[in-house]
Design a protein around this motif. Structure first.
Motif, short mmCIF file in Angstrom:
data_model
loop_
_atom_site.label_atom_id
_atom_site.label_comp_id
_atom_site.label_asym_id
_atom_site.label_seq_id
_atom_site.Cartn_x
_atom_site.Cartn_y
_atom_site.Cartn_z
N PRO A 128 -27.39 88.69 8.07
CA PRO A 128 -28.09 88.55 6.80
C PRO A 128 -29.05 87.37 6.84
CG PRO A 128 -25.72 88.15 6.54
CD PRO A 128 -25.96 88.51 7.96
N SER A 129 -30.12 87.50 6.09
CA SER A 129 -31.10 86.42 6.09
C SER A 129 -30.51 85.19 5.43
CB SER A 129 -32.37 86.86 5.39
OG SER A 129 -32.08 87.17 4.05
N GLU A 130 -30.81 84.05 6.00
CA GLU A 130 -30.33 82.78 5.48
C GLU A 130 -31.54 81.92 5.15
OE1 GLU A 130 -27.96 81.11 8.58
OE2 GLU A 130 -26.39 82.62 8.38
N PRO A 131 -31.38 81.00 4.23
CA PRO A 131 -32.50 80.10 3.94
C PRO A 131 -32.86 79.28 5.18
CG PRO A 131 -30.72 79.81 2.35
CD PRO A 131 -30.23 80.73 3.40
N ARG A 132 -34.11 78.99 5.32
CA ARG A 132 -34.54 78.15 6.44
C ARG A 132 -34.02 76.74 6.24
NH1 ARG A 132 -40.75 78.88 6.45
NH2 ARG A 132 -40.32 79.41 4.32
N LYS A 133 -33.62 76.13 7.32
CA LYS A 133 -33.12 74.76 7.26
C LYS A 133 -34.30 73.81 7.27
CE LYS A 133 -28.78 75.91 9.30
NZ LYS A 133 -27.90 75.88 10.42
N ILE A 134 -34.22 72.78 6.46
CA ILE A 134 -35.27 71.77 6.36
C ILE A 134 -34.71 70.47 6.89
CG2 ILE A 134 -36.77 70.47 4.81
CD1 ILE A 134 -36.67 72.87 2.92
N GLU A 135 -35.43 69.89 7.83
CA GLU A 135 -35.00 68.62 8.40
C GLU A 135 -35.83 67.51 7.76
OE1 GLU A 135 -34.92 66.39 12.72
OE2 GLU A 135 -35.23 68.53 12.62
N ILE A 136 -35.14 66.53 7.19
CA ILE A 136 -35.81 65.41 6.55
C ILE A 136 -35.69 64.20 7.47
CG2 ILE A 136 -35.88 63.88 4.55
CD1 ILE A 136 -34.71 66.20 2.93
N LEU A 137 -36.83 63.67 7.86
CA LEU A 137 -36.85 62.51 8.75
C LEU A 137 -37.19 61.27 7.95
CD1 LEU A 137 -38.87 64.05 11.72
CD2 LEU A 137 -36.40 63.81 11.52
N ASP A 138 -36.53 60.18 8.26
CA ASP A 138 -36.85 58.90 7.64
C ASP A 138 -38.01 58.27 8.39
OD1 ASP A 138 -34.76 59.14 5.87
OD2 ASP A 138 -33.34 58.07 7.16
N ASP A 139 -38.67 57.32 7.77
CA ASP A 139 -39.76 56.61 8.44
C ASP A 139 -39.25 55.89 9.67
OD1 ASP A 139 -41.44 55.72 5.35
OD2 ASP A 139 -41.61 57.49 6.61
N ASP A 140 -37.98 55.49 9.67
CA ASP A 140 -37.39 54.78 10.81
C ASP A 140 -37.26 55.68 12.03
OD1 ASP A 140 -37.16 52.67 9.09
OD2 ASP A 140 -35.04 53.09 8.63
N ASP A 141 -37.26 57.01 11.84
CA ASP A 141 -37.09 57.94 12.95
C ASP A 141 -38.35 58.09 13.79
OD1 ASP A 141 -34.54 58.33 12.09
OD2 ASP A 141 -34.97 60.22 11.05
N GLU A 142 -39.50 57.68 13.26
CA GLU A 142 -40.76 57.82 14.00
C GLU A 142 -40.87 56.76 15.08
OE1 GLU A 142 -43.31 59.42 10.19
OE2 GLU A 142 -43.98 57.67 11.29
N GLU A 143 -41.60 57.11 16.11
CA GLU A 143 -41.84 56.15 17.19
C GLU A 143 -42.84 55.11 16.70
OE1 GLU A 143 -41.41 59.41 20.79
OE2 GLU A 143 -43.28 58.34 20.49
N PRO A 144 -42.70 53.85 17.14
CA PRO A 144 -43.62 52.82 16.66
C PRO A 144 -45.06 53.09 17.07
CG PRO A 144 -41.79 51.86 17.91
CD PRO A 144 -41.63 53.33 17.95
N THR A 145 -45.30 53.70 18.21
CA THR A 145 -46.67 53.95 18.67
C THR A 145 -47.33 55.06 17.88
OG1 THR A 145 -45.86 55.46 20.36
CG2 THR A 145 -46.18 53.15 21.00
N ALA A 146 -46.56 55.89 17.19
CA ALA A 146 -47.11 57.02 16.46
C ALA A 146 -47.55 56.64 15.05
CB ALA A 146 -46.08 58.14 16.39
N SER A 147 -47.36 55.39 14.63
CA SER A 147 -47.67 55.02 13.26
C SER A 147 -49.15 55.15 12.93
CB SER A 147 -47.19 53.60 12.97
OG SER A 147 -47.87 52.69 13.80
N ALA A 148 -50.03 54.89 13.88
CA ALA A 148 -51.46 55.00 13.61
C ALA A 148 -51.87 56.46 13.44
CB ALA A 148 -52.26 54.36 14.74
N SER A 149 -51.22 57.39 14.12
CA SER A 149 -51.59 58.79 14.02
C SER A 149 -50.68 59.56 13.09
CB SER A 149 -51.57 59.43 15.41
OG SER A 149 -50.25 59.40 15.93
N ALA A 150 -49.78 58.89 12.39
CA ALA A 150 -48.84 59.57 11.50
C ALA A 150 -49.54 60.36 10.39
CB ALA A 150 -47.84 58.58 10.92
#
Length: 125
Positions: A78-100
């Motif tokens: 049976p179809s199930e709702p899609r799972k949504i992943e919520i990421l915190d700002d802390d989960d991002e890599e420090p080098t990716a902040s300029a391109s976030a």
């Protein structure tokens, strides 16, 4: 335009897509009722069915069309709702902040494209 505006627009887009899909489903249901009614009328004219049986037949077919199947034939689970992943700002890599901001815009565009494809699939079904 900030990230909040993008999130708000994405939410409005989702609501709009859902509303549009509901309208289309209602139109298709109306078309189905008309076609089934024509078929029933033809069967009554040929004497294959009484007027009362035709009315029950049309109502039954429309009710069947309104019900969602519990298991799709091509998808055994049976179809199930899609799972949504919520990421915190802390989960991002420090080098990716300029391109976030650019990455989140691209991610939202991908999500919009996915929603459009899902809407097309729902229209076909």
């Amino acid at each position: 335009m900030g990230l909040g505006d993008l999130v708000q627009k994405a939410m409005y887009l989702g609501i709009g897509v859902a509303s549009y899909a509901g309208e289309k489903a209602g139109e298709k249901l109306g078309e189905l009722r008309i076609q089934v009614q024509k078929l029933a009328d033809e069967m009554v004219e040929r004497g294959e069915m009484s007027a009362e049986d035709a009315r029950k037949f049309v109502d039954d077919m429309v009710n069947r069309a309104q019900q969602t199947p519990s298991v799709e034939s091509n998808n055994p689970k049976p179809s199930e709702p899609r799972k949504i992943e919520i990421l915190d700002d802390d989960d991002e890599e420090p080098t990716a902040s300029a391109s976030a901001p650019q990455n989140s815009v691209e991610e939202m565009r991908r999500q919009v494209t996915d929603l459009q494809e899902e809407l097309r699939r729902l229209k076909r079904d």
